[in-house]
Design a protein around this motif. Structure first.
Motif, mmCIF file in Angstrom:
data_model
loop_
_atom_site.group_PDB
_atom_site.id
_atom_site.type_symbol
_atom_site.label_atom_id
_atom_site.label_comp_id
_atom_site.label_asym_id
_atom_site.label_seq_id
_atom_site.Cartn_x
_atom_site.Cartn_y
_atom_site.Cartn_z
ATOM 1 N N ARG A 147 0.857 -1.185 0.000
ATOM 2 C CA ARG A 147 0.000 0.000 0.000
ATOM 3 C C ARG A 147 0.893 1.236 0.000
ATOM 4 O O ARG A 147 1.740 1.390 0.878
ATOM 5 C CB ARG A 147 -0.888 -0.022 1.253
ATOM 6 N N LEU A 148 0.725 2.094 -1.003
ATOM 7 C CA LEU A 148 1.554 3.296 -1.117
ATOM 8 C C LEU A 148 0.673 4.541 -1.168
ATOM 9 O O LEU A 148 -0.454 4.497 -1.661
ATOM 10 C CB LEU A 148 2.410 3.259 -2.394
ATOM 11 N N ASP A 149 1.218 5.637 -0.668
ATOM 12 C CA ASP A 149 0.519 6.922 -0.736
ATOM 13 C C ASP A 149 1.480 7.929 -1.359
ATOM 14 O O ASP A 149 2.586 8.127 -0.852
ATOM 15 C CB ASP A 149 0.105 7.362 0.670
ATOM 16 N N SER A 150 1.052 8.569 -2.421
ATOM 17 C CA SER A 150 1.972 9.455 -3.146
ATOM 18 C C SER A 150 2.398 10.657 -2.300
ATOM 19 O O SER A 150 3.367 11.339 -2.639
ATOM 20 C CB SER A 150 1.346 9.932 -4.451
ATOM 21 N N ALA A 151 1.670 10.918 -1.208
ATOM 22 C CA ALA A 151 2.022 12.059 -0.364
ATOM 23 C C ALA A 151 3.107 11.720 0.658
ATOM 24 O O ALA A 151 3.664 12.621 1.285
ATOM 25 C CB ALA A 151 0.782 12.571 0.364
ATOM 26 N N SER A 152 3.401 10.438 0.833
ATOM 27 C CA SER A 152 4.377 10.106 1.877
ATOM 28 C C SER A 152 5.797 10.341 1.373
ATOM 29 O O SER A 152 6.074 10.276 0.176
ATOM 30 C CB SER A 152 4.190 8.660 2.348
ATOM 31 N N SER A 153 6.684 10.597 2.305
ATOM 32 C CA SER A 153 8.035 11.052 1.942
ATOM 33 C C SER A 153 8.848 9.973 1.249
ATOM 34 O O SER A 153 9.734 10.261 0.457
ATOM 35 C CB SER A 153 8.769 11.521 3.196
ATOM 36 N N ASP A 154 8.542 8.716 1.541
ATOM 37 C CA ASP A 154 9.334 7.644 0.917
ATOM 38 C C ASP A 154 8.632 7.058 -0.317
ATOM 39 O O ASP A 154 8.970 5.967 -0.773
ATOM 40 C CB ASP A 154 9.641 6.541 1.927
ATOM 41 N N PHE A 155 7.633 7.796 -0.844
ATOM 42 C CA PHE A 155 6.849 7.247 -1.947
ATOM 43 C C PHE A 155 7.706 6.934 -3.177
ATOM 44 O O PHE A 155 7.632 5.845 -3.748
ATOM 45 C CB PHE A 155 5.708 8.183 -2.361
ATOM 46 N N GLU A 156 8.538 7.910 -3.581
ATOM 47 C CA GLU A 156 9.313 7.722 -4.810
ATOM 48 C C GLU A 156 10.176 6.460 -4.726
ATOM 49 O O GLU A 156 10.228 5.662 -5.657
ATOM 50 C CB GLU A 156 10.188 8.957 -5.077
ATOM 51 N N GLN A 157 10.808 6.296 -3.565
ATOM 52 C CA GLN A 157 11.651 5.124 -3.365
ATOM 53 C C GLN A 157 10.844 3.820 -3.451
ATOM 54 O O GLN A 157 11.250 2.862 -4.116
ATOM 55 C CB GLN A 157 12.299 5.254 -1.977
ATOM 56 N N SER A 158 9.685 3.809 -2.812
ATOM 57 C CA SER A 158 8.846 2.599 -2.820
ATOM 58 C C SER A 158 8.290 2.331 -4.217
ATOM 59 O O SER A 158 8.183 1.181 -4.647
ATOM 60 C CB SER A 158 7.680 2.755 -1.841
ATOM 61 N N PHE A 159 7.942 3.409 -4.920
ATOM 62 C CA PHE A 159 7.364 3.247 -6.256
ATOM 63 C C PHE A 159 8.414 2.693 -7.230
ATOM 64 O O PHE A 159 8.127 1.808 -8.045
ATOM 65 C CB PHE A 159 6.802 4.577 -6.762
ATOM 66 N N VAL A 160 9.639 3.201 -7.113
ATOM 67 C CA VAL A 160 10.728 2.707 -7.964
ATOM 68 C C VAL A 160 10.980 1.222 -7.669
ATOM 69 O O VAL A 160 11.204 0.421 -8.582
ATOM 70 C CB VAL A 160 12.012 3.551 -7.757
ATOM 71 N N ALA A 161 10.910 0.861 -6.402
ATOM 72 C CA ALA A 161 11.097 -0.549 -6.026
ATOM 73 C C ALA A 161 9.986 -1.405 -6.642
ATOM 74 O O ALA A 161 10.231 -2.507 -7.148
ATOM 75 C CB ALA A 161 11.114 -0.697 -4.513
ATOM 76 N N LEU A 162 8.758 -0.888 -6.616
ATOM 77 C CA LEU A 162 7.626 -1.605 -7.215
ATOM 78 C C LEU A 162 7.851 -1.781 -8.717
ATOM 79 O O LEU A 162 7.664 -2.874 -9.269
ATOM 80 C CB LEU A 162 6.329 -0.823 -6.964
ATOM 81 N N LEU A 163 8.269 -0.708 -9.380
ATOM 82 C CA LEU A 163 8.511 -0.747 -10.828
ATOM 83 C C LEU A 163 9.601 -1.754 -11.182
ATOM 84 O O LEU A 163 9.512 -2.460 -12.188
ATOM 85 C CB LEU A 163 8.988 0.623 -11.335
ATOM 86 N N GLY A 164 10.642 -1.781 -10.351
ATOM 87 C CA GLY A 164 11.795 -2.626 -10.670
ATOM 88 C C GLY A 164 11.663 -4.047 -10.161
ATOM 89 O O GLY A 164 12.520 -4.878 -10.425
ATOM 90 N N GLY A 165 10.578 -4.321 -9.426
ATOM 91 C CA GLY A 165 10.429 -5.640 -8.818
ATOM 92 C C GLY A 165 10.373 -6.740 -9.861
ATOM 93 O O GLY A 165 9.727 -6.610 -10.883
ATOM 94 N N LYS A 166 11.084 -7.814 -9.604
ATOM 95 C CA LYS A 166 11.078 -8.976 -10.504
ATOM 96 C C LYS A 166 9.843 -9.808 -10.203
ATOM 97 O O LYS A 166 9.576 -10.145 -9.064
ATOM 98 C CB LYS A 166 12.321 -9.828 -10.265
ATOM 99 N N ARG A 167 9.080 -10.149 -11.253
ATOM 100 C CA ARG A 167 7.910 -10.977 -11.035
ATOM 101 C C ARG A 167 8.086 -12.379 -11.601
ATOM 102 O O ARG A 167 7.206 -13.211 -11.493
ATOM 103 C CB ARG A 167 6.676 -10.290 -11.634
ATOM 104 N N GLU A 168 9.241 -12.610 -12.222
ATOM 105 C CA GLU A 168 9.526 -13.955 -12.708
ATOM 106 C C GLU A 168 10.833 -14.409 -12.103
ATOM 107 O O GLU A 168 11.763 -13.622 -11.996
ATOM 108 C CB GLU A 168 9.703 -13.947 -14.229
ATOM 109 N N ALA A 169 10.893 -15.677 -11.730
ATOM 110 C CA ALA A 169 12.165 -16.227 -11.313
ATOM 111 C C ALA A 169 13.136 -15.976 -12.458
ATOM 112 O O ALA A 169 12.861 -16.313 -13.600
ATOM 113 C CB ALA A 169 12.023 -17.717 -11.062
ATOM 114 N N SER A 170 14.250 -15.315 -12.171
ATOM 115 C CA SER A 170 15.195 -15.036 -13.246
ATOM 116 C C SER A 170 16.003 -16.293 -13.516
ATOM 117 O O SER A 170 16.994 -16.592 -12.872
ATOM 118 C CB SER A 170 16.053 -13.838 -12.829
ATOM 119 N N GLN A 171 15.507 -17.058 -14.454
ATOM 120 C CA GLN A 171 16.110 -18.353 -14.724
ATOM 121 C C GLN A 171 17.247 -18.221 -15.726
ATOM 122 O O GLN A 171 17.140 -17.527 -16.713
ATOM 123 C CB GLN A 171 15.068 -19.309 -15.297
#
Lengths: 430, 430
Positions: free
Chosen positions: A4-28
């Protein structure tokens, strides 16, 4: 629990970038295995394909089994219920009607200098469509691949579908028949891609391969690219729902679950201007999941990859949508047209409260093979143009060649390609 | 001596297949080296790019040197002669005028059920154009890449050009300025592709990378595909000239030489119905080569990769042309339109006696970045659509959703995706 993210929180950008970069497939690390399979199929042809198929799909095929006979297709098709047959026909007809509008027109004209310039479209001769098998069967994907190929004028449309344990879906075979597939092979994985790209005694070589597949199929497509064309390297499916206070939380929850039930890393994200809606949707997802017959995959996907993001405005939502560049974007708003122009990167956009993404998977008419993993930044869904190519035509007469001579010869000299300049001058020196 | 084939001889098919399959590039095992370079650039950013650039290009750059400043571009541009400046402007204007006609139009309509379907085109945000440096400089390639990108509406157009020994062509910089390039980096090889795909402190990340390059560039493009879009994996350039007795042997010879002088595996093939012409062209190539200032590369290319094929008819020539699927096809015939429809696979076709391929390289107006290595079977030359992507739009109202419900839910059940069906039904159960 989804993140759960809120764009108003101070760590939003960091969390959003982590979400964007998150791996959803086992990197085989499948590249080497796939390279060996491709080399084997190129060397030993059918023998390799049969061995690999029997090994991975637990079958007992011989080369004679690889291609499904017209009789088997007819027999299986006859077993499909009238209800399913009618649904396939509806899907086919609607996809065909929409894709017909994508057919390009040639354009040939003469410019002021007298040079004739042209653009001419021609179909690819032969294409291969990969349709995943195994856990589920995807007759809809057969239609989404074959219909635009047929419309483009492709002569040979070959289907590759793995049959784990030898099981093949009668509905897939009927879909292929309805959509105009010319050949069906019961093969899958990297060995199917290799066989289609290079040909074997039984499997006819094609010029382009399209369709989704697992990590082995994706790696094989990457490696045969150049020998044949490919559409894209597909990743897990995904939906981004943008909703405001006008949205019905139960409907949004159903859409998020529909995406999550694909499993294999599929991702559902809600971006909303209303914290109350975010809470209500999360509660609804929980409630509806408990009623779903096969809830495990959807629940696991929602918990692991789901996200709920609250934002201050729809403009902010659109900006995030462009960074996510989702395969599917739903605009669950009373007036979706207001933010539609701001959403620049998306495979497909579903407008308004009565357009669940699932309608586009089957019978909306648009294609459901769409860019995933942020590739909507540069790629499009499957369409008629994927099965055609453009040839430029150019024709000068002596006068127009003479008019262009100086500029062309000057540039040839700059590039130290004297022979280029001479091939022009020799036609005018007389 | 080039290979000489006659379609009437008994071993023709075997020899032709060998010609088609012949390798024209040293098959370098560069995949692992390139993977290491990409990983290094991802990890260390500018530091890695600077080190690799200084190592491979024999330069002494720091990170501050990687991007060429506007002042340097202006200073270099000012040194270019008026003649070359005018030639670049002519090339730019003609390429722009032709490519403008490729701009797609959006199409949104409502079908009989009341479903709104749409196709919307948007530009890619940022693209990278790779322009080879080294032996020669290619300002024309800058124009062929940047002009369609600019027309598409791409906001950031980044150029990567290696500068061996620190030398950069002023004409390349002027071409970039004329064509609307927004950033120029003096980097090349796999490190340039990695920097563009992933970004560094200095090099801005792009969404798509296009343009020709050597084996390292090609391998890097293959590996970053997915992270960014790419146009194709380019191979050596090639021309196929189809000529009958109406052709001038000296002109054909000049065209074959122009292709061969690219070197690096470039291939020139003549297919003709006239044995006398074949002989005359071979003699003319010899004669003209001896007059060419830099004849070594062209002679080596012609001897090693050239081919002259005599056939019984133009129909036979067209059939061979489709199997070769050449980047460039010249129809050196009085009436090229007669066999034009039969030539289905070609990057570009040059019609009649007064259209040497070289005119298309510079100022014809069509693009010179074209499919090589038989990929014209499935791929097209660079154009405006390569810098755009298509988003599907779909909108149902309650009535049209209800009309589509049964077919969609039926197919969802077949695919065991109950959540998909429920996301439709939940909107209609009231």
């Amino acid at each position: 629990m989804p993140i759960r993210l809120d764009s108003a929180s101070s760590d939003f950008e960091q969390s959003f970038v982590a979400l964007l970069g998150g791996k959803r497939e086992a990197s085989q690390e499948v590249g080497d295995v796939v390279a060996a399979i491709i080399a084997d199929v190129r060397t030993r042809g059918d023998d390799a394909v049969v061995e690999l198929t029997n090994k991975f799909d637990h079958t007992h095929f011989t080369a004679a089994d690889l291609r499904i006979s017209p009789e088997e297709i007819d027999r299986a098709s006859a077993r499909v219920s009238d209800e399913v047959r009618a649904a396939l026909q509806t899907a086919h007809d609607r996809v065909k009607a929409h894709h017909e509008k994508q057919l390009p027109t040639d354009h040939i004209y003469q410019d002021a200098l007298g040079v004739t310039l042209g653009t001419r479209w021609t179909p690819v001769d032969a294409v291969g469509i990969y349709v995943p098998g195994g856990l589920a069967t995807y007759p809809s994907t057969v239609i989404m691949g074959a219909v635009p190929a047929k419309l483009a004028g492709v002569g040979r449309i070959a289907l590759a579908v793995p049959t784990p344990g030898g099981q093949i879906s009668a509905v897939v075979l009927l879909a292929a028949k309805i959509a105009g597939v010319t050949e069906i092979y019961r093969i899958g994985g990297a060995q199917a891609i290799a066989a289609l790209a290079y040909g074997t005694e039984t499997v006819g070589r094609v010029d382009k391969i399209v369709g989704p597949g697992n990590a082995y199929v994706a790696a094989a497509k990457r490696q045969v690219f150049g020998q044949v064309g490919i559409d894209s390297i597909a990743g897990p499916s995904e939906v981004l729902v943008i909703a405001d206070g006008s949205a019905n939380p139960a409907w949004i929850a159903a859409d998020l679950i529909a995406q999550a039930e694909h499993g294999g890393g599929a991702q559902s994200i809600l971006v909303t201007t209303e914290k109350g809606l975010a809470d209500a949707v999360e509660a609804e997802v929980d409630r509806q999941l408990s009623l779903l017959p096969r809830q495990d995959i959807a629940r696991e996907g929602w918990d692991e990859f789901g996200a709920v993001i609250t934002v201050a405005s729809l403009d902010e939502a659109a900006a995030l949508a462009n960074r996510i560049a989702s395969e599917h974007v739903e605009l669950a708003l009373d007036d979706p047209d207001v933010i539609l122009p701001a959403i620049r990167h998306a495979g497909a956009i579903f407008l308004g409260h009565h357009t669940p993404e699932a309608i586009g998977d089957y019978v909306g008419g648009s294609n459901h093979v769409l860019p995933t993993a942020r590739s909507a930044r540069f790629a499009s869904g499957l369409g008629v143009l994927d099965f055609m190519k453009r040839t430029s035509l150019l024709r000068c007469d002596p006068a127009s060649l003479a008019a262009l001579r100086e500029a062309a010869v000057t540039l040839a000299e700059v590039e130290a390609l004297d022979g280029h300049g001479r091939s022009i001058s020799i036609r005018l020196n007389h």
